[in-house]
Design a protein around this motif. Structure first.
Motif, PDB file in Angstrom:
ATOM      1  N   LYS A 313       0.835  -1.412  -0.057  1.00  0.00           N
ATOM      2  CA  LYS A 313      -0.070   0.040   0.174  1.00  0.00           C
ATOM      3  C   LYS A 313       0.701   1.094  -0.009  1.00  0.00           C
ATOM      4  O   LYS A 313       1.987   1.093   0.215  1.00  0.00           O
ATOM      5  CB  LYS A 313      -0.811  -0.064   1.242  1.00  0.00           C
ATOM      6  CG  LYS A 313      -1.643  -1.070   1.459  1.00  0.00           C
ATOM      7  CD  LYS A 313      -2.886  -1.070   0.362  1.00  0.00           C
ATOM      8  CE  LYS A 313      -3.955  -2.207   0.408  1.00  0.00           C
ATOM      9  NZ  LYS A 313      -4.894  -2.410  -0.622  1.00  0.00           N
ATOM     10  N   ASN A 328      -6.986  15.004  -4.001  1.00  0.00           N
ATOM     11  CA  ASN A 328      -6.403  13.771  -3.321  1.00  0.00           C
ATOM     12  C   ASN A 328      -6.305  12.754  -4.513  1.00  0.00           C
ATOM     13  O   ASN A 328      -7.326  12.187  -4.773  1.00  0.00           O
ATOM     14  CB  ASN A 328      -6.764  13.663  -2.199  1.00  0.00           C
ATOM     15  CG  ASN A 328      -5.901  12.610  -1.359  1.00  0.00           C
ATOM     16  OD1 ASN A 328      -5.553  11.575  -1.976  1.00  0.00           O
ATOM     17  ND2 ASN A 328      -5.767  12.813   0.005  1.00  0.00           N
ATOM     18  N   LYS A 330      -5.246   9.446  -3.919  1.00  0.00           N
ATOM     19  CA  LYS A 330      -5.211   8.233  -3.330  1.00  0.00           C
ATOM     20  C   LYS A 330      -6.382   7.228  -3.668  1.00  0.00           C
ATOM     21  O   LYS A 330      -5.951   6.024  -4.047  1.00  0.00           O
ATOM     22  CB  LYS A 330      -5.133   8.429  -1.852  1.00  0.00           C
ATOM     23  CG  LYS A 330      -5.095   6.962  -0.967  1.00  0.00           C
ATOM     24  CD  LYS A 330      -5.280   7.196   0.615  1.00  0.00           C
ATOM     25  CE  LYS A 330      -5.348   6.028   1.233  1.00  0.00           C
ATOM     26  NZ  LYS A 330      -5.686   6.176   2.966  1.00  0.00           N
ATOM     27  N   ASP A 331      -7.529   7.719  -3.614  1.00  0.00           N
ATOM     28  CA  ASP A 331      -8.374   6.682  -3.825  1.00  0.00           C
ATOM     29  C   ASP A 331      -8.512   6.143  -5.323  1.00  0.00           C
ATOM     30  O   ASP A 331      -8.857   4.744  -5.745  1.00  0.00           O
ATOM     31  CB  ASP A 331      -9.978   7.324  -3.839  1.00  0.00           C
ATOM     32  CG  ASP A 331      -9.970   7.618  -2.114  1.00  0.00           C
ATOM     33  OD1 ASP A 331      -9.508   7.100  -1.412  1.00  0.00           O
ATOM     34  OD2 ASP A 331     -11.182   8.523  -1.919  1.00  0.00           O
ATOM     35  N   GLY A 332      -8.079   7.266  -6.505  1.00  0.00           N
ATOM     36  CA  GLY A 332      -8.204   6.686  -7.697  1.00  0.00           C
ATOM     37  C   GLY A 332      -6.899   5.686  -7.830  1.00  0.00           C
ATOM     38  O   GLY A 332      -6.903   4.870  -8.817  1.00  0.00           O
ATOM     39  N   LEU A 334      -5.624   3.518  -5.585  1.00  0.00           N
ATOM     40  CA  LEU A 334      -5.851   2.283  -5.066  1.00  0.00           C
ATOM     41  C   LEU A 334      -6.860   1.808  -5.854  1.00  0.00           C
ATOM     42  O   LEU A 334      -6.750   0.420  -6.115  1.00  0.00           O
ATOM     43  CB  LEU A 334      -6.289   2.517  -3.515  1.00  0.00           C
ATOM     44  CG  LEU A 334      -5.544   2.920  -2.568  1.00  0.00           C
ATOM     45  CD1 LEU A 334      -6.330   3.328  -1.429  1.00  0.00           C
ATOM     46  CD2 LEU A 334      -4.105   2.084  -2.362  1.00  0.00           C
ATOM     47  N   ARG A 335      -7.674   2.368  -6.316  1.00  0.00           N
ATOM     48  CA  ARG A 335      -8.812   1.501  -7.384  1.00  0.00           C
ATOM     49  C   ARG A 335      -8.434   1.300  -8.679  1.00  0.00           C
ATOM     50  O   ARG A 335      -8.675   0.063  -9.119  1.00  0.00           O
ATOM     51  CB  ARG A 335     -10.153   2.534  -7.551  1.00  0.00           C
ATOM     52  CG  ARG A 335     -11.151   2.257  -8.223  1.00  0.00           C
ATOM     53  CD  ARG A 335     -12.171   3.161  -8.314  1.00  0.00           C
ATOM     54  NE  ARG A 335     -12.216   4.469  -8.589  1.00  0.00           N
ATOM     55  CZ  ARG A 335     -12.166   5.495  -7.719  1.00  0.00           C
ATOM     56  NH1 ARG A 335     -12.338   5.205  -6.589  1.00  0.00           N
ATOM     57  NH2 ARG A 335     -11.954   6.500  -8.302  1.00  0.00           N
TER      58      ARG A 335
END
Length: 855
Positions: A313, A328, A330-332, A334-335
């Motif tokens: 991660k 941000n 981050k979500d993009g 990780l997805r």
């Protein structure tokens, strides 16, 4: 001798025709037997028969390439199998061991079981690593069923330990074997642990192959439910069916040392054998042989050791940086990693075998670790090296971290490094490049990524990841060459749109990259942001560009700029063309030296035509190869200058160059969906397009010659000479030139003698330990990383980073006594503060605007 040659010629011709007509009514081994010829001799003879470029089709080339790869892997594995069994089993076990469990019969059973498992589980012919891991699974299974009296140490102790745990054994097959359940087999890992340790193989990976692939294979045979030992006759019959369906090589003949499968002298020299120790005391001086399997295992262990400390991660440092982005990411991120992981696992299983899906997951996991590791290094490097441009850097990197193509490219590059490390096959032991089903550009199709976009990340990836091995750097450089040669020129590539936009911006019709820059040094100080976010960059002077809040625009979307300012060129396009010109000239020079060394005056003429075509007639490159234009340019100039050089001669010399493919000159695009030989391409396309230009070289006033590209040392190569620690200290670091052996999780040089292991030179004679402590202190406090030099010909710009001074102290640059992480944290804090001020300023500007509108 004449009749033998005639028979061999007939055999080769029958093989060629049978492949072309899809009428292979015999196996490859049967053909070899009928004409009494070995695999290696057959391949060599076929090469001699192909004296004319139209003799052998690309279909035959492909079939031969597949057969050769499969043979190379089988040969390497069999040599490893023989040596390994010699280390496991006693040559003359005690008389109480029954004849049916003698080593000769046992080894035959093991090898044929392995061949059947490999044929049923793996679709990739030349996957050396998975094949070897599967071989270890087979050995583990049979060792655990062997009487301890047959085994040498440490296998005897491992089997005895398993027996003590409740897995009873008897010397004869079939006695109480049915009491051994699959559950007991699953839990007996002591033998596999010994095998992995002895071969420097990753235990988790082999266990994964064992449980997800090998055990289901055994279940399909029904051996676990019966007596635990497959019958040789049954296994051999099943393998015979598989071999005849494939119509290829009968690998059972390795057991008989059959003449058709014996390597020639050259092949033997490439497969180094284990040296015989004449004296046990010579253990330290023993040079470890770099067989294909050993080399592959070493590369994999080195990669795994590097990534053991990496995370699956984003690290806390990455998270902190993500939090400081305008949006941000981050979500993009990780997805995207999760989605591409599912796609990769599916495609890997389709390519290798459905039972290998989890193996694909393991490799992708390593790729993700490398992806996050390199991303963090990129960000740290960008922040620390551009201290005076913090505001600009902040916006650029924020935009970069939200760029889908950048992340997909970076992840693809990381996964490609992992795949190439595992994909090293037997035919690569001599340094040649052999493609596999999973080799580049396979990853581009999996991630639906354009080759030109992937190219942009390669240079930055190599520069910020110091742990890449020489082999991996060479591999990535070769990927870059493939992109420049052909992949970036395929229809649908963003390269053509970039060239068109470049011409429109420059108001010209023929200059993607000015000829005048050819003889200038090729600068290698570009960051990922330079390439992914060009052509519009935030300028240094506030008055000359867009407002601070304007986001940089990707290549394909040039932004509007003031009429008084000339738009900047695309950095990615400019650098790409410079590299293409350099690669083109180096390949031309190599081919020229083989064919036209007696006509040195022709080289600049050929290069000028070659370069002119790439610059002005770049549409000729669409769905074609750089080398096709090179060979046509050479032929055209020789024709107009009345130098006798035939295409057949050019092609013959071209085939001897490194990294060439016969399809390049046998199958050239003529017009839409129509292909023919390079001669047809020259006559119908190249000559028709460039006839007027070519004829100018026959006149008294030829075209102006193009400058020769500046030729630097490759930015991706390790230096072989010792490198000095900067700023005065008499300390040199010399690169280790020997491969590593991995033992107990630690690296140890294997080709260094006891004397060379302790050689230390600090400008004086060997002294006390205090001197080493002093060196450690000086180097430890320096924070100076030895980076690969990218700008060779020009003096490198001084980096605003901590360096040694004459006293071994840090430079007074405002960051004195700060460690690398401390500097990064300080810079991050500065950027956070800057972001806060900008948001306040933006809010105030918005209020001022609202107030003025109300008035």
């Amino acid at each position: 001798a004449y009749n033998k040659k005639k028979k061999e010629t007939w055999g080769v011709c029958i093989f060629i025709v049978a492949i072309d007509l899809d009428e292979m009514t015999f196996t490859f081994t049967e053909l070899l037997k009928s004409i009494n010829i070995s695999v290696c001799t057959f391949f060599q003879f076929l090469k001699e028969v192909d004296v004319n470029m139209d003799t052998v089709s690309t279909k035959v080339d492909s079939t031969v390439s597949r057969l050769k790869k499969k043979y190379d892997v089988l040969l390497a594995l069999y040599h490893k199998f023989e040596r390994t069994c010699g280390l496991i089993y006693l040559e003359q076990p005690s008389s109480e061991i029954s004849a049916e469990l003698s080593s000769v019969l046992a080894l035959r059973n093991y090898w044929i079981t392995f061949l059947l498992a490999k044929g049923k589980l793996l679709q990739v012919e030349d996957d050396l690593v998975i094949s070897f891991q599967l071989l270890l699974c087979v050995l583990d299974y049979f060792i655990k069923l062997s009487p301890p009296a047959m085994l040498k140490e440490p296998y005897k102790s491992a089997v005895t330990a398993v027996t003590v745990n409740g897995s009873a054994r008897t010397p004869r097959r079939g006695q109480n074997r049915s009491t051994r359940t699959s559950k007991q087999i699953d839990t007996d890992t002591k033998v596999i642990e010994v095998l992995c340790k002895e071969h420097d193989c990753n235990l988790d990976e082999v266990k994964n192959v064992y449980f997800t692939s090998f055990i289901p294979f055994l279940n399909s045979l029904g051996v676990i439910a019966s007596n635990g030992l497959p019958e040789v006759e049954v296994i051999s019959k099943q393998y015979d069916e598989l071999y005849r369906n494939n119509k290829d090589i009968d690998a059972r003949l390795f057991l008989d040392h059959d003449e058709t499968l014996q390597p020639d002298v050259i092949a033997c020299s490439q497969l180094e054998r284990t040296p015989i120790k004449s004296n046990p005391d010579e253990e330290l001086n023993l040079i470890l042989p770099q067989t294909p399997v050993r080399a592959a295992m070493n590369n994999i262990q080195q990669l795994i050791m590097i990534l053991n400390s990496a995370t699956d991660k984003p690290s806390d440092t990455l998270i902190m940086y993500f939090n400081n982005c305008t949006v941000n990411p981050k979500d993009g991120i990780l997805r995207r990693v999760e989605n591409l992981g599912h796609i990769f696992k599916k495609k890997f299983a389709e390519a290798v075998g459905q039972g290998c899906a989890e193996i694909g997951s393991q490799r992708y996991k390593l790729g993700v670790r490398l992806y996050y590791r390199v991303m963090e290094s990129m960000l740290k490097s960008s922040i620390l090296l551009v201290l005076e441009q913090a505001l600009i850097t902040f916006f650029l990197l924020s935009k970069l971290l939200n760029d889908n193509i950048f992340h997909t490219s970076l992840l693809a590059c990381a996964v490609e490094v992992v795949m190439a490390t595992y994909g090293r096959n037997a035919s690569q032991s001599d340094g040649s490049s052999a493609e596999t089903d999973l080799s580049f550009p396979w990853i581009l199709g999996v991630f639906d990524l354009k080759a030109f976009d992937f190219y942009k990340v390669i240079e930055s990836f190599i520069k910020v990841e110091p742990s890449l091995t020489r082999e991996m750097i060479k591999h990535l450089e070769r990927c870059e060459h493939q992109i420049m040669e052909s992949l970036a020129w395929q229809s649908g590539s963003p390269l053509f749109d970039l060239i068109k936009q470049s011409k429109e911006r420059e108001g010209q019709t023929d200059q993607p990259e000015p000829t005048s820059t050819l003889n200038l040094p090729l600068q290698h100080n570009h960051t990922a942001a330079d390439l992914y976010l060009s052509p519009v960059r935030s300028p240094k002077k506030k008055a000359s560009g867009p407002s601070p809040g304007a986001a940089p625009t990707p290549d394909a979307q040039p932004a509007a700029t003031p009429q008084t300012q000339k738009p900047q060129k695309s950095t990615s396009l400019s650098l790409f063309y410079k590299k293409v010109y350099l690669l083109a000239y180096l390949r031309l020079r190599t081919l020229f030296s083989r064919l036209l060394s007696d006509h040195p005056d022709l080289e600049p003429l050929i290069w000028t035509l070659f370069q002119h075509t790439l610059q002005n007639e770049y549409e000729l490159m669409r769905d074609r190869h750089l080398d096709q234009i090179m060979m046509c340019s050479m032929y055209g100039i020789c024709k107009v200058k009345n130098v006798d050089l035939r295409f057949k001669t050019i092609v013959s010399a071209y085939k001897e160059l490194l990294n060439t493919n016969q399809e390049t000159f046998k199958r050239v695009l003529i017009r839409e969906e129509q292909y023919d030989s390079i001669i047809v391409f020259y006559n119908l396309v190249f000559m028709q397009k460039l006839k007027t230009n070519i004829l100018q070289y026959a006149s008294n006033r030829p075209p102006t010659l193009s400058p020769i590209p500046h030729i630097p040392r490759s930015p991706y190569q390790f230096s072989n000479s010792p490198r000095r620690v900067p700023a005065g200290n008499n300390i040199y670091i010399s690169p280790l030139k020997s491969p590593y052996k991995f033992s107990d999780g630690f690296q140890s040089p294997t080709k260094m003698t006891p004397r060379s292991r302790i050689l230390v030179s600090i400008g004086e004679s060997f002294g006390t330990s205090e001197k080493f402590q002093k060196i450690n202190q000086m180097v430890g406090n320096s924070d100076c990383q030895l980076k690969r030099s990218a700008e060779v010909s020009a003096a490198p710009k001084p980096l605003k980073r901590l360096r040694f001074d004459i006293e071994g102290q840090d430079e007074a640059d405002g960051s004195k006594h700060l460690t690398q992480d401390s500097k990064f944290q300080q810079k991050l804090a500065e950027m956070t503060s800057t972001r806060t001020r900008m948001q306040k300023q933006k809010l105030n500007d918005g209020n001022d605007t609202s107030a003025s509108e109300e008035k």
